[in-house]
Design a protein around this motif. Structure first.
Motif, PDB file in Angstrom:
ATOM      1  N   ASP A 196      -1.455  14.298  14.358  1.00 28.41           N
ATOM      2  CA  ASP A 196      -1.017  13.203  15.219  1.00 28.41           C
ATOM      3  C   ASP A 196      -2.070  12.095  15.334  1.00 28.41           C
ATOM      4  O   ASP A 196      -1.953  11.196  16.177  1.00 28.41           O
ATOM      5  CB  ASP A 196      -0.671  13.727  16.617  1.00 28.41           C
ATOM      6  N   GLU A 197      -3.093  12.151  14.469  1.00 27.26           N
ATOM      7  CA  GLU A 197      -4.163  11.154  14.451  1.00 27.26           C
ATOM      8  C   GLU A 197      -5.009  11.176  15.716  1.00 27.26           C
ATOM      9  O   GLU A 197      -5.682  10.186  16.042  1.00 27.26           O
ATOM     10  CB  GLU A 197      -3.608   9.736  14.220  1.00 27.26           C
ATOM     11  N   HIS A 198      -4.979  12.289  16.428  1.00 26.73           N
ATOM     12  CA  HIS A 198      -5.813  12.476  17.610  1.00 26.73           C
ATOM     13  C   HIS A 198      -6.306  13.924  17.642  1.00 26.73           C
ATOM     14  O   HIS A 198      -5.647  14.818  17.098  1.00 26.73           O
ATOM     15  CB  HIS A 198      -5.043  12.185  18.913  1.00 26.73           C
ATOM     16  N   LEU A 199      -7.456  14.122  18.277  1.00 32.68           N
ATOM     17  CA  LEU A 199      -7.974  15.475  18.471  1.00 32.68           C
ATOM     18  C   LEU A 199      -8.035  15.783  19.955  1.00 32.68           C
ATOM     19  O   LEU A 199      -8.595  15.004  20.733  1.00 32.68           O
ATOM     20  CB  LEU A 199      -9.381  15.613  17.876  1.00 32.68           C
ATOM     21  N   ASP A 200      -7.447  16.929  20.336  1.00 38.95           N
ATOM     22  CA  ASP A 200      -7.698  17.400  21.692  1.00 38.95           C
ATOM     23  C   ASP A 200      -8.938  18.285  21.652  1.00 38.95           C
ATOM     24  O   ASP A 200      -9.516  18.534  20.585  1.00 38.95           O
ATOM     25  CB  ASP A 200      -6.475  18.128  22.269  1.00 38.95           C
TER      26      ASP A 200
END
Length: 292
Positions: free
Chosen positions: A133-137
């Motif tokens: 999703d082009e993000h890192l949690d």
């Protein structure tokens, strides 16, 4: 050639020989001082012997003087490249051409290194982004980086510093900010561990003082700093710091402006840096609390 001009100059008050077009004032001052330092007879030309002595002094700071002495053919080759009119000397205008060309090549190399680093970081980011999703949690960051030997505290710092908009996710730009914050935290820890006692500080100084003359030149300081950064980075790529920044850091140690850092100057600077480092470590730890 620009690296030599930038790093070997130790002489203060050199006569002005003229600015090199396209260079900033600081680099112009460095190249002027370097030329004057090497020009022993003041004729505004460098003979082969003067040029060789310049290189010898630079290589000595890296502990490689013997290697240079065994390569007269290489010195002659470098000299001939700068001696454009083949009159057996390097005139100042020939020196200027070499400085500009060296500066250009250095800038190109830095740009290529930065681009390669950006590509490598994006690959690491994409590998950790399990849901694409082009993000890192925080969970993805932990899973992606624990294999590199980072602990929970370091990952907390990475995420908290990087999460600029406080939405609980890191985009790629925030990921880069977080990595820089974590790298800084690792440098602080490494400094505290390696320079915690006077004995450690003395050993670090002696290790950096390659020619064992009791004073650190800019070249010796740069090499020690680069070795330290490489050790901190471990298997990761060390953070690149340009030579101008290293020169500014060196001035903070060379408090009397002599062009060399004595043991006493080293110990005083380390003490001041340790106090500042401790305050910054505490600030980072506080900001990282509650990241999970």
């Amino acid at each position: 050639m620009a690296a030599v001009a930038l790093l070997i100059c130790q002489v203060q008050g050199a006569q002005k020989l003229g600015k090199v077009p396209g260079l900033d004032d600081k680099t112009n001052d460095y190249q002027e001082q370097a030329f004057n330092s090497a020009d022993k007879d003041g004729d505004r030309k460098l003979s082969l012997n003067e040029y060789k002595e310049m290189l010898t002094q630079a290589m000595k700071s890296y502990g490689s003087e013997e290697t240079l002495q065994q390569r007269d053919d290489k010195v002659q080759e470098l000299f001939n490249k700068l001696d454009k009119n083949l009159d057996g000397s390097i005139a100042y205008d020939e020196w200027q051409v070499a400085v500009v060309e060296g500066q250009r090549k250095a800038q190109e190399a830095a740009a290529m290194q930065a681009a390669a680093q950006e590509t490598k970081l994006k690959m690491v980011f994409d590998a950790a982004d399990s849901n694409r999703d082009e993000h890192l949690d925080l969970g993805e960051l932990w899973e992606g980086f624990k294999a590199y030997g980072y602990g929970k505290e370091q990952i907390d710092v990475f995420f908290t510093v990087g999460d600029q908009d406080k939405n609980g996710l890191l985009n790629f730009e925030e990921f880069k900010v977080g990595r820089e914050g974590m790298q800084k935290a690792r440098e602080m820890e490494a400094m505290a561990d390696s320079l915690g006692s006077e004995e450690d500080q003395l050993k670090a100084f002696q290790d950096a003082d390659i020619n064992q003359d009791g004073s650190l030149t800019l070249l010796e300081y740069q090499k020690a700093f680069e070795d330290f950064m490489a050790a901190v980075a471990g298997e990761s790529s060390p953070q690149a710091i340009d030579s101008d920044k290293i020169a500014e850091m060196y001035k903070g140690y060379d408090t009397d402006g002599s062009g060399g850092v004595s043991l006493e100057e080293w110990k005083a600077a380390v003490k001041a840096n340790m106090a500042r480092t401790q305050a910054e470590r505490e600030a980072l730890k506080t900001s990282a609390q509650g990241a999970i």
